[in-house]
Scaffold this active site. Structure first.
Site, PDB file in Angstrom:
ATOM      1  N   ARG A 104       1.936   4.155  -4.581  1.00 40.91           N
ATOM      2  CA  ARG A 104       1.805   5.591  -4.262  1.00 40.91           C
ATOM      3  C   ARG A 104       2.371   6.505  -5.345  1.00 40.91           C
ATOM      4  O   ARG A 104       2.207   7.716  -5.257  1.00 40.91           O
ATOM      5  CB  ARG A 104       2.542   5.899  -2.952  1.00 40.91           C
ATOM      6  CG  ARG A 104       1.942   5.222  -1.753  1.00 40.91           C
ATOM      7  CD  ARG A 104       0.756   5.993  -1.251  1.00 40.91           C
ATOM      8  NE  ARG A 104      -0.123   5.110  -0.494  1.00 40.91           N
ATOM      9  CZ  ARG A 104      -1.206   5.488   0.141  1.00 40.91           C
ATOM     10  NH1 ARG A 104      -1.597   6.747   0.092  1.00 40.91           N
ATOM     11  NH2 ARG A 104      -1.950   4.625   0.793  1.00 40.91           N
ATOM     12  N   THR A 133      -6.035   7.649   9.320  1.00 38.87           N
ATOM     13  CA  THR A 133      -5.691   6.270   9.682  1.00 38.87           C
ATOM     14  C   THR A 133      -4.460   6.267  10.589  1.00 38.87           C
ATOM     15  O   THR A 133      -3.968   5.203  11.000  1.00 38.87           O
ATOM     16  CB  THR A 133      -5.430   5.410   8.425  1.00 38.87           C
ATOM     17  OG1 THR A 133      -4.526   6.114   7.572  1.00 38.87           O
ATOM     18  CG2 THR A 133      -6.713   5.151   7.668  1.00 38.87           C
ATOM     19  N   ASP A 172       4.846  -1.454  12.930  1.00 36.36           N
ATOM     20  CA  ASP A 172       4.394  -0.262  12.202  1.00 36.36           C
ATOM     21  C   ASP A 172       2.954  -0.523  11.792  1.00 36.36           C
ATOM     22  O   ASP A 172       2.698  -1.438  11.006  1.00 36.36           O
ATOM     23  CB  ASP A 172       5.288  -0.077  10.968  1.00 36.36           C
ATOM     24  CG  ASP A 172       4.781   1.012  10.041  1.00 36.36           C
ATOM     25  OD1 ASP A 172       3.952   1.844  10.464  1.00 36.36           O
ATOM     26  OD2 ASP A 172       5.219   1.033   8.875  1.00 36.36           O
ATOM     27  N   SER A 221       0.804  -1.226   0.000  1.00 35.08           N
ATOM     28  CA  SER A 221       0.000   0.000   0.000  1.00 35.08           C
ATOM     29  C   SER A 221       0.837   1.277   0.000  1.00 35.08           C
ATOM     30  O   SER A 221       0.316   2.345  -0.280  1.00 35.08           O
ATOM     31  CB  SER A 221      -0.934   0.005   1.215  1.00 35.08           C
ATOM     32  OG  SER A 221      -0.190  -0.124   2.415  1.00 35.08           O
ATOM     33  N   HIS A 222       2.135   1.201   0.325  1.00 36.13           N
ATOM     34  CA  HIS A 222       2.920   2.435   0.435  1.00 36.13           C
ATOM     35  C   HIS A 222       4.225   2.412  -0.350  1.00 36.13           C
ATOM     36  O   HIS A 222       5.142   3.167  -0.067  1.00 36.13           O
ATOM     37  CB  HIS A 222       3.169   2.783   1.914  1.00 36.13           C
ATOM     38  CG  HIS A 222       1.915   3.227   2.596  1.00 36.13           C
ATOM     39  ND1 HIS A 222       0.960   2.350   3.033  1.00 36.13           N
ATOM     40  CD2 HIS A 222       1.438   4.462   2.848  1.00 36.13           C
ATOM     41  CE1 HIS A 222      -0.048   3.023   3.554  1.00 36.13           C
ATOM     42  NE2 HIS A 222       0.212   4.310   3.462  1.00 36.13           N
ATOM     43  N   HIS A 265       3.028  13.120   4.372  1.00 34.70           N
ATOM     44  CA  HIS A 265       3.642  11.802   4.575  1.00 34.70           C
ATOM     45  C   HIS A 265       2.851  10.770   3.793  1.00 34.70           C
ATOM     46  O   HIS A 265       1.672  10.574   4.049  1.00 34.70           O
ATOM     47  CB  HIS A 265       3.638  11.442   6.065  1.00 34.70           C
ATOM     48  CG  HIS A 265       4.637  10.385   6.423  1.00 34.70           C
ATOM     49  ND1 HIS A 265       4.587   9.123   5.891  1.00 34.70           N
ATOM     50  CD2 HIS A 265       5.726  10.408   7.227  1.00 34.70           C
ATOM     51  CE1 HIS A 265       5.600   8.412   6.371  1.00 34.70           C
ATOM     52  NE2 HIS A 265       6.313   9.172   7.188  1.00 34.70           N
ATOM     53  N   GLY A 274      -4.863   2.576   2.247  1.00 37.49           N
ATOM     54  CA  GLY A 274      -4.288   2.027   1.008  1.00 37.49           C
ATOM     55  C   GLY A 274      -4.746   0.587   0.783  1.00 37.49           C
ATOM     56  O   GLY A 274      -4.999   0.175  -0.348  1.00 37.49           O
ATOM     57  N   GLU A 275      -4.875  -0.170   1.887  1.00 35.06           N
ATOM     58  CA  GLU A 275      -5.322  -1.571   1.765  1.00 35.06           C
ATOM     59  C   GLU A 275      -6.782  -1.610   1.306  1.00 35.06           C
ATOM     60  O   GLU A 275      -7.171  -2.498   0.551  1.00 35.06           O
ATOM     61  CB  GLU A 275      -5.207  -2.298   3.119  1.00 35.06           C
ATOM     62  CG  GLU A 275      -3.839  -2.251   3.783  1.00 35.06           C
ATOM     63  CD  GLU A 275      -2.829  -3.195   3.147  1.00 35.06           C
ATOM     64  OE1 GLU A 275      -3.238  -4.010   2.317  1.00 35.06           O
ATOM     65  OE2 GLU A 275      -1.629  -3.074   3.483  1.00 35.06           O
ATOM     66  N   ARG A 301       5.620 -15.463  15.031  1.00 34.99           N
ATOM     67  CA  ARG A 301       6.507 -14.578  14.277  1.00 34.99           C
ATOM     68  C   ARG A 301       6.516 -13.188  14.883  1.00 34.99           C
ATOM     69  O   ARG A 301       5.567 -12.754  15.528  1.00 34.99           O
ATOM     70  CB  ARG A 301       6.097 -14.544  12.807  1.00 34.99           C
ATOM     71  CG  ARG A 301       4.931 -13.628  12.461  1.00 34.99           C
ATOM     72  CD  ARG A 301       5.285 -12.983  11.127  1.00 34.99           C
ATOM     73  NE  ARG A 301       4.187 -12.383  10.398  1.00 34.99           N
ATOM     74  CZ  ARG A 301       4.169 -11.073  10.125  1.00 34.99           C
ATOM     75  NH1 ARG A 301       5.102 -10.264  10.591  1.00 34.99           N
ATOM     76  NH2 ARG A 301       3.198 -10.576   9.392  1.00 34.99           N
TER      77      ARG A 301
HETATM   78  P1  NDP Z   1      -0.357  -4.416   9.145  1.00 38.98           P
HETATM   79  O1  NDP Z   1      -1.631  -4.676   9.865  1.00 38.98           O
HETATM   80  O2  NDP Z   1      -0.107  -5.131   7.875  1.00 38.98           O
HETATM   81  O3  NDP Z   1       0.879  -4.742  10.093  1.00 38.98           O
HETATM   82  C1  NDP Z   1       1.017  -4.062  11.307  1.00 38.98           C
HETATM   83  C2  NDP Z   1       2.221  -4.568  12.080  1.00 38.98           C
HETATM   84  O4  NDP Z   1       1.924  -5.855  12.609  1.00 38.98           O
HETATM   85  C3  NDP Z   1       3.479  -4.742  11.230  1.00 38.98           C
HETATM   86  O5  NDP Z   1       4.597  -4.375  11.970  1.00 38.98           O
HETATM   87  C4  NDP Z   1       3.472  -6.239  10.912  1.00 38.98           C
HETATM   88  O6  NDP Z   1       4.764  -6.773  10.663  1.00 38.98           O
HETATM   89  C5  NDP Z   1       2.896  -6.801  12.193  1.00 38.98           C
HETATM   90  N1  NDP Z   1       2.225  -8.063  12.000  1.00 38.98           N
HETATM   91  C6  NDP Z   1       1.344  -8.392  11.043  1.00 38.98           C
HETATM   92  N2  NDP Z   1       0.917  -9.661  11.209  1.00 38.98           N
HETATM   93  C7  NDP Z   1       1.561 -10.141  12.293  1.00 38.98           C
HETATM   94  C8  NDP Z   1       1.556 -11.388  12.973  1.00 38.98           C
HETATM   95  N3  NDP Z   1       0.801 -12.402  12.567  1.00 38.98           N
HETATM   96  N4  NDP Z   1       2.328 -11.532  14.059  1.00 38.98           N
HETATM   97  C9  NDP Z   1       3.121 -10.508  14.494  1.00 38.98           C
HETATM   98  N5  NDP Z   1       3.164  -9.307  13.896  1.00 38.98           N
HETATM   99  C10 NDP Z   1       2.391  -9.129  12.798  1.00 38.98           C
HETATM  100  O7  NDP Z   1      -0.160  -2.821   8.899  1.00 38.98           O
HETATM  101  P2  NDP Z   1      -1.268  -1.722   8.591  1.00 38.98           P
HETATM  102  O8  NDP Z   1      -2.133  -2.253   7.507  1.00 38.98           O
HETATM  103  O9  NDP Z   1      -1.892  -1.262   9.840  1.00 38.98           O
HETATM  104  O10 NDP Z   1      -0.336  -0.546   8.026  1.00 38.98           O
HETATM  105  C11 NDP Z   1       0.270  -0.703   6.757  1.00 38.98           C
HETATM  106  C12 NDP Z   1       1.237   0.415   6.471  1.00 38.98           C
HETATM  107  O11 NDP Z   1       0.544   1.602   6.152  1.00 38.98           O
HETATM  108  C13 NDP Z   1       2.195   0.796   7.601  1.00 38.98           C
HETATM  109  O12 NDP Z   1       3.508   0.717   7.078  1.00 38.98           O
HETATM  110  C14 NDP Z   1       1.849   2.247   7.927  1.00 38.98           C
HETATM  111  O13 NDP Z   1       2.958   3.042   8.285  1.00 38.98           O
HETATM  112  C15 NDP Z   1       1.282   2.706   6.602  1.00 38.98           C
HETATM  113  N6  NDP Z   1       0.414   3.880   6.776  1.00 38.98           N
HETATM  114  C16 NDP Z   1       0.897   5.101   6.405  1.00 38.98           C
HETATM  115  C17 NDP Z   1       0.108   6.228   6.530  1.00 38.98           C
HETATM  116  C18 NDP Z   1       0.652   7.582   6.198  1.00 38.98           C
HETATM  117  O14 NDP Z   1      -0.029   8.556   6.427  1.00 38.98           O
HETATM  118  N7  NDP Z   1       1.835   7.694   5.693  1.00 38.98           N
HETATM  119  C19 NDP Z   1      -1.288   6.143   7.008  1.00 38.98           C
HETATM  120  C20 NDP Z   1      -1.661   4.816   7.417  1.00 38.98           C
HETATM  121  C21 NDP Z   1      -0.852   3.719   7.277  1.00 38.98           C
HETATM  122  P3  NDP Z   1       5.239  -7.092   9.142  1.00 38.98           P
HETATM  123  O15 NDP Z   1       5.618  -5.768   8.559  1.00 38.98           O
HETATM  124  O16 NDP Z   1       6.389  -8.006   9.309  1.00 38.98           O
HETATM  125  O17 NDP Z   1       4.073  -7.740   8.455  1.00 38.98           O
END
Ligand code: NDP
Length: 342
Positions: A58, A166, A184, A53-54, A126, A193-194, A311
């Site tokens: 983008r 978000t 994160d 998504s990022h 951002h 984005g998702e 994990r």
């Molecule tokens: P996810 O729900 O995909 O993941 C959130 C965190 O949980 C990650 O660190 C991920 O690690 C971890 N995780 C996921 N599954 C597991 C698991 N089974 N066990 C342990 N840890 C787990 O992220 P979001 O969808 O909430 O966010 C996606 C991205 O969007 C982020 O990078 C965020 O910064 C970005 N974002 C940016 C914005 C902006 O304004 N710039 C606004 C909103 C979001 P891993 O990475 O290893 O999967």
């Protein structure tokens, strides 16, 4: 540039070549040399690490925002040293990452001498993942927590219309083996984005992600995008964290709250003109030495595994990074075509 076609579906690029491609696109669309360089590296690194998504998703948005004039691609960030542990950075209505780059070294020095440092980046946009913003600090032996407020998509708990962004947060600490432990995540039940990707792929969402335009629960990503709203994760608890982030990233930096962002005078634009706050802590001030601190992190990681966690957060990202280093970054043919068009 070497582009090896592995099959009809995808091209494989090295990180270096992907950065060069993105840099050329950004330069052609109004970014200055330094901005294009930093943004291209950031966006390519996000794609390398498996951000759906990022990363490249983008790029069309970056270009539209630059072309519309909503974001200043030639902004020169101003770093103000306003306290022994406080840097106030005006991104000049440009992207947040170049503003962060301008302050990284000073912030690390200040965190080491004062024990902590706050970076408050205002007047910024951002559009990337946050892990790339906290990782360099943890690699330098610091604890880093970052928050960003974004565009109003999230209804506060019990409410019926959009208020918060978000609003993501990321947290990183150094580990004993030189790696970084981090998470994160958005504070919405799903990152915006998702939702856009799910809508593009005509997917049905799980329960509890969003409301439609009439305030009713929906599983349709398109209904959420068409005037509906996302829910915060974890009900009232996620809602309060989203509130905290709007305060730390919006109010503290002198920037918009998520619900105040307005690009209506800039056709084609869609970008969070808000703020970002990063809090750094030097762990050696609290627990003797970095070795002792990272030893405690390993102790916790072992206990997490012992408790059944299969994990760590960040593991998927590191695995994607490793694979990209071995095989290059796989880019779908359609995405590659879109990049060429930009
Ligand atoms: P996810 O729900 O995909 O993941 C959130 C965190 O949980 C990650 O660190 C991920 O690690 C971890 N995780 C996921 N599954 C597991 C698991 N089974 N066990 C342990 N840890 C787990 O992220 P979001 O969808 O909430 O966010 C996606 C991205 O969007 C982020 O990078 C965020 O910064 C970005 N974002 C940016 C914005 C902006 O304004 N710039 C606004 C909103 C979001 P891993 O990475 O290893 O999967």
């Amino acid at each position: 540039m070497t582009v090896a076609h592995s099959d009809d579906q995808a091209v494989q690029l090295s990180l270096h070549d992907l950065i060069s491609t993105l840099e050329a696109i950004l330069l052609r669309n109004g970014a200055s040399g330094p901005v294009a360089r930093v943004l291209a590296a950031n966006c390519a690194s996000a794609e390398r690490d498996g951000s759906q998504s990022h990363g490249l998703f983008r790029m069309a948005g970056y270009v539209k925002n630059l072309r519309s004039g909503f974001v200043d691609g030639r902004a020169v960030p101003q770093v103000r040293d306003v306290g022994s542990a406080f840097l106030l950075i005006d991104a000049g209505n440009g992207y947040a990452r170049p503003a962060l780059e301008a302050a990284i070294e000073l912030a690390i020095d200040k965190a080491r001498s004062a024990g902590a440092c706050i970076l408050a980046i205002g007047n910024a946009h951002h559009n990337g993942p946050l892990w790339l913003d906290v990782e360099p600090f943890a690699e330098a032996g610091l604890i880093a927590l970052s928050v960003v407020n974004s565009v109003t998509y999230v209804v506060p708990h019990g409410g019926h219309k959009r208020l918060y962004g978000t609003n993501p947060m990321a947290f990183a600490v150094p580990r004993a083996d030189g790696q970084v432990l981090l998470f994160d995540q958005a504070t919405a039940a799903m990152a915006h984005g998702e939702v856009r990707i799910a809508a593009r792929e005509s997917k049905i969402l799980p329960e509890g992600i969003g409301l439609d335009a009439s305030g009713q629960p929906t599983r349709s990503p398109q209904a959420i995008l068409d005037g509906g709203a996302l829910l915060p994760f974890g009900g009232h608890k996620g809602s309060s964290i989203a509130m905290m982030i709007d305060i730390l990233a919006g109010a503290l930096t002198g920037s918009n709250f998520s619900h105040q962002v307005d690009w209506s005078a800039y056709p084609g634009a869609e970008s969070a003109h808000t703020g970002q706050t990063i809090i750094l802590i030097d762990p050696t001030k609290g627990n003797g030495s970095l070795r002792m601190f990272t030893g405690r992190i390993e102790e916790l990681v072992e206990a997490m595994a012992g408790a059944g966690q299969t994990r760590l957060p960040g593991e998927r990202r590191l695995a994607a990074r490793k694979l990209a280093a071995e095989r290059g970054i796989a880019i779908e043919a359609e995405t590659w075509k879109q990049l060429q068009a930009l």
